[in-house]
Write an enzyme that holds these catalytic residues in place. Structure first.
Site, PDB file in Angstrom:
ATOM      1  N   THR A   1      -6.453   1.884   9.412  1.00 45.20           N
ATOM      2  CA  THR A   1      -5.825   0.998   8.423  1.00 45.20           C
ATOM      3  C   THR A   1      -6.134   1.442   6.991  1.00 45.20           C
ATOM      4  O   THR A   1      -5.426   1.083   6.062  1.00 45.20           O
ATOM      5  CB  THR A   1      -6.252  -0.474   8.648  1.00 45.20           C
ATOM      6  OG1 THR A   1      -5.417  -1.309   7.857  1.00 45.20           O
ATOM      7  CG2 THR A   1      -7.710  -0.702   8.273  1.00 45.20           C
TER       8      THR A   1
ATOM      9  N   GLU B   1     -14.750  -4.431   5.324  1.00 45.03           N
ATOM     10  CA  GLU B   1     -14.495  -3.391   4.323  1.00 45.03           C
ATOM     11  C   GLU B   1     -15.393  -2.181   4.561  1.00 45.03           C
ATOM     12  O   GLU B   1     -14.964  -1.034   4.412  1.00 45.03           O
ATOM     13  CB  GLU B   1     -14.718  -3.924   2.899  1.00 45.03           C
ATOM     14  CG  GLU B   1     -13.797  -5.058   2.480  1.00 45.03           C
ATOM     15  CD  GLU B   1     -12.343  -4.632   2.279  1.00 45.03           C
ATOM     16  OE1 GLU B   1     -12.029  -3.435   2.411  1.00 45.03           O
ATOM     17  OE2 GLU B   1     -11.523  -5.527   2.012  1.00 45.03           O
TER      18      GLU B   1
ATOM     19  N   GLU C   1       1.067  -9.368  -5.793  1.00 44.02           N
ATOM     20  CA  GLU C   1       0.225  -9.778  -4.663  1.00 44.02           C
ATOM     21  C   GLU C   1       0.921 -10.800  -3.767  1.00 44.02           C
ATOM     22  O   GLU C   1       0.711 -10.842  -2.571  1.00 44.02           O
ATOM     23  CB  GLU C   1      -1.104 -10.365  -5.172  1.00 44.02           C
ATOM     24  CG  GLU C   1      -2.149  -9.316  -5.473  1.00 44.02           C
ATOM     25  CD  GLU C   1      -2.585  -8.506  -4.256  1.00 44.02           C
ATOM     26  OE1 GLU C   1      -1.791  -7.686  -3.771  1.00 44.02           O
ATOM     27  OE2 GLU C   1      -3.707  -8.672  -3.798  1.00 44.02           O
TER      28      GLU C   1
ATOM     29  N   ASP D   1      -3.129  -9.015   9.245  1.00 42.26           N
ATOM     30  CA  ASP D   1      -2.431  -7.725   9.301  1.00 42.26           C
ATOM     31  C   ASP D   1      -2.999  -6.666  10.247  1.00 42.26           C
ATOM     32  O   ASP D   1      -2.398  -6.295  11.251  1.00 42.26           O
ATOM     33  CB  ASP D   1      -2.288  -7.149   7.882  1.00 42.26           C
ATOM     34  CG  ASP D   1      -3.584  -7.164   7.070  1.00 42.26           C
ATOM     35  OD1 ASP D   1      -4.628  -7.554   7.611  1.00 42.26           O
ATOM     36  OD2 ASP D   1      -3.561  -6.775   5.889  1.00 42.26           O
TER      37      ASP D   1
ATOM     38  N   GLU E   1       0.239  -0.089   0.813  1.00 41.83           N
ATOM     39  CA  GLU E   1       0.970  -0.428   2.029  1.00 41.83           C
ATOM     40  C   GLU E   1       2.442  -0.042   1.980  1.00 41.83           C
ATOM     41  O   GLU E   1       3.008   0.425   2.977  1.00 41.83           O
ATOM     42  CB  GLU E   1       0.848  -1.934   2.332  1.00 41.83           C
ATOM     43  CG  GLU E   1      -0.469  -2.360   2.943  1.00 41.83           C
ATOM     44  CD  GLU E   1      -1.610  -2.460   1.945  1.00 41.83           C
ATOM     45  OE1 GLU E   1      -1.356  -2.266   0.732  1.00 41.83           O
ATOM     46  OE2 GLU E   1      -2.744  -2.735   2.356  1.00 41.83           O
TER      47      GLU E   1
END
Ligand code: DMJ
Length: 919
Positions: A491, A146, A387, A293, A405
């Site tokens: 991302t 993160e 989710e 991902d 996304e």
């Protein structure tokens, strides 16, 4: 515009299709999506696009402005309580908090968004603030992943656009690579994480103390997720190429090389979690969503940014495997890396919504369109992408933390196809955000897309990504002050200039190859059990060896304990004495529940120990019986008066007695605190609560007793507020208020429970605005913004002045919409959630409530696969968009109760199956 409607995929996957039919429906879907694509939607006028672009700007101002005003320099805004989230000052949310490093996360994550949105002046101010205020040397343990994508990426994106602006000659003329210097400092802080033999980074690092030192409080982890280890190359390579310090790119490459070597050689897939020391796959399920991902994303983008063919080759190899095994158009379903023909689960997570965007980058448009359309159907059904959701589009995990996304994929598909349909999709996203997530102080994550309740969080990625993609979707080239085509999106949607590909190219040749064969294989750890997230209320430790009887025999003899479980009151000193004698101790948990623990060895005698065992057994039976009797989904308390106007929705626990809000319309009224506040005796202020919804504090007596007292005083409903300071539905599992074991039919008013944090939002509102009106319901009701004024002056609002005699008929419990018996509606009990022995008897509720946000953090290990029985899951349902949407106007439309209950049932089933599952 007719565009959105014209796509014609109203029910792409029949809701009740057994599993065997999914392939057939997928085929239908393919035809449908393709034909509409060629047909196209009506073009959107420039004015309309500008209007929508301006709307995005206004929304960004609302989010960013509130963050800066009420939260900065904290990492994130808590939009319900309108203050900053400071780590350590709020109850821990587990892994999710690892993104917070006391480094003004949201500000850094927003930097390049400001430039994209043409807010150059604000960007200049923001950069100055970062340079002035941000400290990267905090004694705090953060997620390496993160911190890399949000903070390092944010600083690099800011730097990239700062130098672009400086070169243009108007703004940032004073800038001298200061953001880059900060990025470099942060890069060096992250490097110790790579100190493993494999080269895979530790998942967490202490910004001040690194990894291993005792003060670091990290460095003992053994596992990380594939995305966590494989999503570094863009930021690290950019840092190396901007600064000339090659070490960053080398480390990120080494980690990627290792992952590549460890791919499952026959399927060419990777698992979700890997052991950073041995390289063994810890979780062998494989998909394109949570945990994996951005590993795939970075392989392709590393090729684009760095021009290294090996990344493209790897990506293509993985992509072929994905399309062969995981892609079941339009679905993307996880499989097992060793048995890729077998699905590992029957649901998908929200993170995979980025994948169509990546497919666009790869140039594979058709499956991108299909999957995107499938996701859009889920959104149309639930307003947001939950989710996790099942193959027939039901909710599997109900949260939605405003993830970007889907907007990202919508943007890329629009760029690729020019189909105005995607503009209509974007318009819907904007509408939904404003309608359901916008609160007076920013935008709040959805705690439950079904009830419409909020969570007190606004993640930084919402500003970094959502607004960027939405703005770019409607922007023409001239609306942006630079050429977006010159950049690649990380991302986290940070912008890195493509010219980096021609800088310091030599680094790419220094590829460090890892000899994986030298790593011996260890016994792979078992997949972490999903159930471990559940807080067990009862813990029974039997110490049988110290007692001389056979437990089975003893129970068979039918002996009764001196204290029956059903009679037990935690406030009764005699009962406590008996418990002590039996070796049973009471542990008061922070969230107000009580744990019972028995150590037979601590009993006064073996007879007492035996009694203790019986008592515990009875308690367990009683609690599971209570569970079976009633499992109710959570409810919503919606604040409807000024300035909330229905925008703040709090998650509330239901009661097993009183008016059932799932069968009746909502109850609406002004709130008033009862006196005494605990509501345990006749109210001394009946005039204050009459015709209102009484606020009562938890504790001192049974919930039912409180309900009777406020009802007698003329209240039309009650909200019990937890007396455990700091408790919150964000961190504690919700429960339902049990009755008192007697007949509770006399209680006619609805009762809901709020944890202390949610309760204090109402109490604060009373302090500030005096008159606070709320709506008690099973699902938040939509609100048309134009009705706000009307609502305030509506005669309907006078209903709070109704007299006690009017209460039951005037509390808007008209329109019985569901006549099914509660038995039919009740949900399966959940074996782990047992009842509390608190004075106010509480029964745990809803497994999905207990599910900590499993897809939130890439380091999570909660995403266990499961093989649910689809025939069971795909229950009767005829869900049209209309009847499944919570677009219920105030008190008018019949609610889709069947659909809600079906969703809950599915949650329970899925949850139970998950426990059985072993991959
Ligand atoms: C973002 O932080 C990034 O996109 C990351 O790769 C995963 N998802 C979150 C937002 O959902």
């Amino acid at each position: 515009m007719s565009g959105a409607g014209s796509r014609g995929c109203g029910s792409p996957v029949p809701q009740r299709a057994p599993w065997s039919l999914v392939a057939a429906t997928a085929a239908f879907y393919l035809v449908s999506a393709t034909s509409v694509w060629t047909a196209g939607a009506e073009p959107m006028s420039r004015e309309e696009k500008q209007k929508l672009g301006n709307q995005v700007l206004e929304m960004f101002d609302h989010a960013y402005g509130n963050y800066m005003e009420h939260a900065y320099p904290a990492d994130e805004l808590m939009p319900l309580t309108c203050r900053g989230r400071v780590r350590g000052q709020e109850p821990s949310r587990g892994d999710v908090d690892d993104a917070l490093g006391k480094f003004s996360l949201t500000l850094i994550d927003s930097l390049d968004t400001l430039v994209v949105l043409n807010k150059t002046k604000e960007f200049e101010d923001a950069v100055r603030k970062v340079l002035r205020d941000v400290n990267l040397d905090n004694d705090v343990v953060v997620s390496v992943f993160e911190t890399n994508i949000r903070v390092l990426g944010g600083l690099l994106g800011g730097h990239s656009l700062a130098i672009m602006l400086k070169e243009k000659g108007e703004y940032m003329q004073w800038y001298n690579d200061e953001l880059l210097q900060m990025a470099k400092q942060l890069g060096y802080k992250l490097l110790p994480a790579f100190n493993t033999t494999s080269g895979l980074p530790y998942p967490r690092i202490n910004l001040k103390f690194g990894i291993r030192k005792p003060e670091a409080r990290t460095g003992t982890e053994t596992d990380t997720c594939t995305a966590c280890a494989g999503t570094l190359i863009l930021e690290f390579a950019a840092l190396s190429r901007f600064t000339g310090a090659t070490i960053f790119e080398e480390y990120a490459r080494k980690a990627l090389d290792f992952l590549w070597e460890k791919r499952q050689r026959s399927s060419n897939l990777v698992g979700v979690t890997i052991n950073i020391h041995t390289g063994d796959w810890v979780r062998k399920d494989s998909g394109v969503g949570a945990g994996i991902d951005s590993y795939y994303e970075y392989l392709l983008k590393a090729y684009v940014l760095l021009g290294d063919d090996s990344f493209l080759e790897r990506f293509n190899t993985h992509y072929d495997a994905i399309m062969r095994y995981i892609s079941q158009p339009p679905l993307l379903l996880d499989v097992h890396i060793h048995k890729p023909m077998l699905n590992a689960r029957t649901w998908m997570d929200a993170l995979l919504a980025f994948f169509p965007g990546l497919q666009v980058l790869k140039g594979d448009i058709r499956p991108a369109i299909e999957t995107h359309e499938m996701l859009y159907q889920v959104i149309k059904k639930h307003n947001f992408l939950p989710e996790a959701f099942t193959t027939d589009f039901r909710v599997h995990w109900a949260q939605h933390p405003l993830r970007p996304e889907f907007a990202e994929s919508t943007y890329f598909l629009y760029k690729a196809t020019g189909d105005p349909y995607y503009l209509e999709v974007g318009k819907t996203l904007i509408e939904n955000l404003n309608k359901y997530a916008r609160v007076p102080c920013g935008f709040a994550a959805m705690k439950d897309v079904r009830t419409g309740s909020h969570e007190d969080r606004m993640d930084s990625f919402f500003l970094a990504e959502m607004f960027k993609y939405l703005y770019l979707l409607f922007a023409d080239k001239e609306d942006i002050i630079f050429d977006i085509e010159d950049y690649i999106f990380t991302t986290e949607a940070h912008l890195l200039p493509l010219w980096l590909s021609t800088t310091n190219q030599s680094i790419s040749k220094k590829n460090t190859k890892i000899l994986v064969s030298s790593y011996s294989s260890f016994t792979s750890s078992k997949t972490s059990n999903f159930a471990s997230n559940i807080i067990f209320i009862w813990h029974v430790f039997f110490s049988l060896p110290v007692i001389t009887f056979s437990r089975e025999e003893s129970f068979r003899s039918g002996a009764k304990p001196p204290l029956r479980a059903r009679d037990f009151m935690a406030t009764n000193p005699e009962h406590l004495e008996i418990l002590k004698k039996m070796g049973v101790s009471l542990i008061h948990l922070k969230d107000g529940r009580v744990q019972l623990v028995q150590h037979a060895i601590q009993a006064a005698s073996s007879i007492d120990a035996e009694d203790g065992l019986r008592f515990m057994q009875e308690m367990i039976e009683l609690s599971s019986q209570q569970q079976k009797e009633q499992q109710l989904p959570p409810r919503a308390v919606q604040i409807v008066s000024h300035p909330f106007f229905g925008r703040v929705v709090l998650t509330a626990g239901p009661a097993q007695f009183g008016l059932d809000l799932s069968k009746h319309k909502e109850t609406r009224g002004f709130v008033a605190s009862s006196k005494p506040y605990n509501g345990c005796s006749e109210l001394t202020n009946p005039e204050a609560v009459m015709g209102k919804i009484a606020l009562i504090q938890r504790g001192q007596c049974m919930f039912a007793e409180k309900a009777r007292n406020i009802q007698n005083a003329g209240a039309i409903g009650g909200i019990v507020i937890d007396d455990n300071e700091g408790s919150s539905s964000d961190t504690a599992p919700l429960f339902q208020m049990a009755g008192d074991g007697k007949d509770t039919d006399d209680i006619k008013i609805p009762m809901l429970f709020l944890f202390s944090k949610e309760g204090s939002i109402i109490l604060d509102a009373i302090r500030e605005y005096e008159e606070v009106e709320v709506l008690l319901s099973d699902k938040a009701k939509d609100r048309d913004p134009e009705m706000e004024n009307e609502e305030q002056s509506s005669p309907e609002n006078d209903s709070q002045n109704q007299s006690a005699e009017q209460v039951s008929s005037s509390s808007q419990e008209v329109d019985l919409v569901d006549q099914e018996s509660s038995e039919e509606n009740s949900l399966n009990s959940h074996p782990e959630s047992l009842s509390s022995a608190d004075m106010d008897k509480a029964v745990s509720i809803s497994p999905s409530e207990q599910t900590s946000n499993p897809t939130e953090n890439h380091e999570t290990t909660n995403l266990n696969g499961e093989c649910t029985d689809l025939d069971n899951q795909l229950q009767e349902q005829s869900e049209t968009e209309e009847d499944s949407s919570p677009n219920v106007s105030w008190g008018k439309k019949v609610r889709p109760i069947d659909s809600i209950l079906a969703d809950w049932n599915e949650d329970i089933e899925a949850f139970e199956m998950m426990e059985k599952d072993e991959l």
